[in-house]
Design a protein around this motif. Sequence first.
Motif, PDB file in Angstrom:
ATOM      1  N   LEU A 146       0.694  -1.209  -0.147  1.00  0.00           N
ATOM      2  CA  LEU A 146       0.143   0.066   0.020  1.00  0.00           C
ATOM      3  C   LEU A 146       0.824   1.356  -0.151  1.00  0.00           C
ATOM      4  CD1 LEU A 146      -3.027  -0.766   2.319  1.00  0.00           C
ATOM      5  CD2 LEU A 146      -2.888  -0.982  -0.127  1.00  0.00           C
ATOM      6  N   LEU A 147       1.925   1.216   0.933  1.00  0.00           N
ATOM      7  CA  LEU A 147       2.734   2.421   0.902  1.00  0.00           C
ATOM      8  C   LEU A 147       3.749   2.674  -0.407  1.00  0.00           C
ATOM      9  CD1 LEU A 147       3.948   4.638   2.438  1.00  0.00           C
ATOM     10  CD2 LEU A 147       5.645   3.237   3.506  1.00  0.00           C
ATOM     11  N   LEU A 148       4.151   1.808  -0.756  1.00  0.00           N
ATOM     12  CA  LEU A 148       5.024   1.796  -2.028  1.00  0.00           C
ATOM     13  C   LEU A 148       4.183   2.020  -3.271  1.00  0.00           C
ATOM     14  CD1 LEU A 148       7.685  -0.856  -1.435  1.00  0.00           C
ATOM     15  CD2 LEU A 148       7.861   1.584  -1.058  1.00  0.00           C
ATOM     16  N   GLY A 149       2.704   1.230  -3.401  1.00  0.00           N
ATOM     17  CA  GLY A 149       2.024   1.313  -4.784  1.00  0.00           C
ATOM     18  C   GLY A 149       1.440   2.766  -4.494  1.00  0.00           C
ATOM     19  N   SER A 150       1.019   3.553  -3.447  1.00  0.00           N
ATOM     20  CA  SER A 150       0.562   4.675  -3.132  1.00  0.00           C
ATOM     21  C   SER A 150       1.783   5.957  -3.792  1.00  0.00           C
ATOM     22  CB  SER A 150      -0.014   5.108  -1.925  1.00  0.00           C
ATOM     23  OG  SER A 150      -1.041   4.111  -1.529  1.00  0.00           O
ATOM     24  N   ILE A 202      -0.859  15.461   2.912  1.00  0.00           N
ATOM     25  CA  ILE A 202      -2.013  15.617   1.621  1.00  0.00           C
ATOM     26  C   ILE A 202      -2.558  14.629   1.214  1.00  0.00           C
ATOM     27  CG2 ILE A 202      -2.440  17.321  -0.244  1.00  0.00           C
ATOM     28  CD1 ILE A 202      -1.828  18.842   2.496  1.00  0.00           C
ATOM     29  N   ILE A 203      -1.864  14.039   0.494  1.00  0.00           N
ATOM     30  CA  ILE A 203      -2.221  12.959  -0.559  1.00  0.00           C
ATOM     31  C   ILE A 203      -2.690  11.626   0.240  1.00  0.00           C
ATOM     32  CG2 ILE A 203      -1.814  11.520  -2.356  1.00  0.00           C
ATOM     33  CD1 ILE A 203      -2.041  14.395  -3.060  1.00  0.00           C
ATOM     34  N   LEU A 204      -2.267  11.119   1.158  1.00  0.00           N
ATOM     35  CA  LEU A 204      -2.217   9.824   1.732  1.00  0.00           C
ATOM     36  C   LEU A 204      -3.512   9.878   2.659  1.00  0.00           C
ATOM     37  CD1 LEU A 204      -0.979   6.983   2.229  1.00  0.00           C
ATOM     38  CD2 LEU A 204       0.116   7.711   4.178  1.00  0.00           C
ATOM     39  N   PRO A 205      -3.675  10.911   3.348  1.00  0.00           N
ATOM     40  CA  PRO A 205      -5.186  10.908   4.167  1.00  0.00           C
ATOM     41  C   PRO A 205      -6.276  10.926   3.221  1.00  0.00           C
ATOM     42  CG  PRO A 205      -3.555  12.514   5.059  1.00  0.00           C
ATOM     43  CD  PRO A 205      -2.937  12.055   3.892  1.00  0.00           C
ATOM     44  N   LEU A 206      -6.020  11.413   2.203  1.00  0.00           N
ATOM     45  CA  LEU A 206      -7.434  11.487   1.112  1.00  0.00           C
ATOM     46  C   LEU A 206      -7.573  10.118   0.366  1.00  0.00           C
ATOM     47  CD1 LEU A 206      -6.924  14.754  -0.693  1.00  0.00           C
ATOM     48  CD2 LEU A 206      -8.240  14.362   1.160  1.00  0.00           C
ATOM     49  N   LEU A 207      -6.523   9.068   0.540  1.00  0.00           N
ATOM     50  CA  LEU A 207      -6.630   7.833  -0.052  1.00  0.00           C
ATOM     51  C   LEU A 207      -7.264   6.720   0.925  1.00  0.00           C
ATOM     52  CD1 LEU A 207      -3.160   7.755  -1.865  1.00  0.00           C
ATOM     53  CD2 LEU A 207      -5.274   8.553  -2.764  1.00  0.00           C
ATOM     54  N   TRP A 250       1.154   8.217  -7.106  1.00  0.00           N
ATOM     55  CA  TRP A 250       1.147   9.541  -7.009  1.00  0.00           C
ATOM     56  C   TRP A 250       2.129  10.137  -7.879  1.00  0.00           C
ATOM     57  CZ3 TRP A 250       4.845  13.085  -3.692  1.00  0.00           C
ATOM     58  CH2 TRP A 250       4.415  14.173  -3.829  1.00  0.00           C
ATOM     59  N   VAL A 251       3.178   9.639  -8.270  1.00  0.00           N
ATOM     60  CA  VAL A 251       4.198  10.030  -9.184  1.00  0.00           C
ATOM     61  C   VAL A 251       3.622   9.725 -10.925  1.00  0.00           C
ATOM     62  CG1 VAL A 251       6.410   9.614 -10.371  1.00  0.00           C
ATOM     63  CG2 VAL A 251       6.130   9.505  -7.645  1.00  0.00           C
ATOM     64  N   LEU A 252       2.927   8.724 -11.021  1.00  0.00           N
ATOM     65  CA  LEU A 252       2.496   8.397 -12.244  1.00  0.00           C
ATOM     66  C   LEU A 252       1.306   9.343 -12.455  1.00  0.00           C
ATOM     67  CD1 LEU A 252       2.384   4.332 -12.285  1.00  0.00           C
ATOM     68  CD2 LEU A 252       3.788   6.021 -13.593  1.00  0.00           C
ATOM     69  N   ALA A 253       0.465   9.516 -11.513  1.00  0.00           N
ATOM     70  CA  ALA A 253      -0.775  10.523 -11.714  1.00  0.00           C
ATOM     71  C   ALA A 253      -0.448  12.097 -11.811  1.00  0.00           C
ATOM     72  CB  ALA A 253      -1.607  10.563 -10.575  1.00  0.00           C
ATOM     73  N   ARG A 254       0.971  12.555 -11.287  1.00  0.00           N
ATOM     74  CA  ARG A 254       1.219  13.935 -11.427  1.00  0.00           C
ATOM     75  C   ARG A 254       2.091  14.235 -12.485  1.00  0.00           C
ATOM     76  NH1 ARG A 254      -3.393  15.163  -9.719  1.00  0.00           N
ATOM     77  NH2 ARG A 254      -3.649  15.663  -7.410  1.00  0.00           N
ATOM     78  N   ARG A 255       3.057  13.334 -13.001  1.00  0.00           N
ATOM     79  CA  ARG A 255       4.054  13.611 -13.768  1.00  0.00           C
ATOM     80  C   ARG A 255       3.649  13.781 -15.204  1.00  0.00           C
ATOM     81  NH1 ARG A 255       9.525  12.910 -12.161  1.00  0.00           N
ATOM     82  NH2 ARG A 255       9.322  13.568  -9.730  1.00  0.00           N
TER      83      ARG A 255
END
Length: 283
Positions: free
Chosen positions: A94-98, A193-198, A102-107
Motif C-alpha cells: 500500500l505504501l510503495l504502490g501509493s 496531503i495525499i495519503l489521508p485522502l486515499l 502519485w508519481v504516475l498521476a502527477r508527472r
Amino acid sequence: MRAPTLPARDRSGVWPRVQPVVALAAVAAVIAVPLYIVVITSAKSQAEALDPDLSWPTSWHWAENYGAVWDQGRIPAALWGSLLIMVPTVVGVLLLGSMASWVLARRASRWVTPLYALGISGIVLPPAVVTVVLLLRQLGLAGTTVGMIGVYMGMYMSTVIFFVTGFIRTIPHELEEAARMDGARPVTVFFRIILPLLGPTLSTATILICLYVWNDVFYAFFVVGGRMDTLPLNLYQVASAGLYLENWHLIFAYVVLMSLPLLVVFIVGQRRIISGVTSGAVK
C-alpha cells in the motif's frame, strides 16, 4: 417541427417485480447455501458430516469440533505465520504502490503511459512460479518469510497502482501547490496531503490484498512450504497427511476459523470499502 418522442417504458410488466426475487435467489444459490453448508457441517458429528447436506445436525458439536481443530490443526502457529506474512505485505504494497501512483498521476511525460501500463501489467500477467523460485534461491530468500513477502508485494503492486492512480487524478492540484508554497517537501506533501485522502481507496485495496494473501496456498507451497505454517497451507498439509480424511466436520470447522479474521476486517472497514468502490463514479 417537433422531434418524435419515444414511448415511455412500461414499468407495469412482470420483470420489475420479479427482478428482486431473481437477484436474491442468485445470491442465495451462490453465497448463502455454500456458507450455510460449511457452518452447519462444522457442528455435526463425523457420521452425519460424511455427506454434507442442508440438514441440521441431530446434536450440536461446536465445542468438540472446534476444540479438536484448534489443538490438532496447529491453528495458533499457522495464524501467527499468516499474520507475519500478510501484515508486512499489505503495509508495504500500500505504501510503495501509493507513492508510485502519485508519481504516475502527477508527472506529465511521454514515459508515464508506458510505465503505468507496465505497473498494472501484473493484473493480467501471472508470475512464473519456476522463475520466482529460482530467483529467490539465487538471492538466498527461498523458504524465508522475507522472500514470501517480496513475492506477494510484486504480485499485488499492480492492484494498488490500478486503484490509486485514477483516484489521485481526481484530487485537485491546488492542494499540493498550496502545501509547496508553504515550504513543504514532496515527502511531506504525500504523507500529509495525499495519503489521508486515499483512505477509502486504500481500504478497498486492503481487503482485496488481504483476501488474496490470506487464502493463498499455491505460491506459499512453493516458496515456504515445509518451512513455515500458514492457515491455508497448514490445512492442505494436515488434510493430505490423512488427519482430516473423511472428517468434513473438522475441515469445515477449520475453514470457519480461518475465515473469521478476514470477516472481522471486512465488518470494521465495510463503509470505507464501499466508499472506495464508488468514489470513482461520484467524483
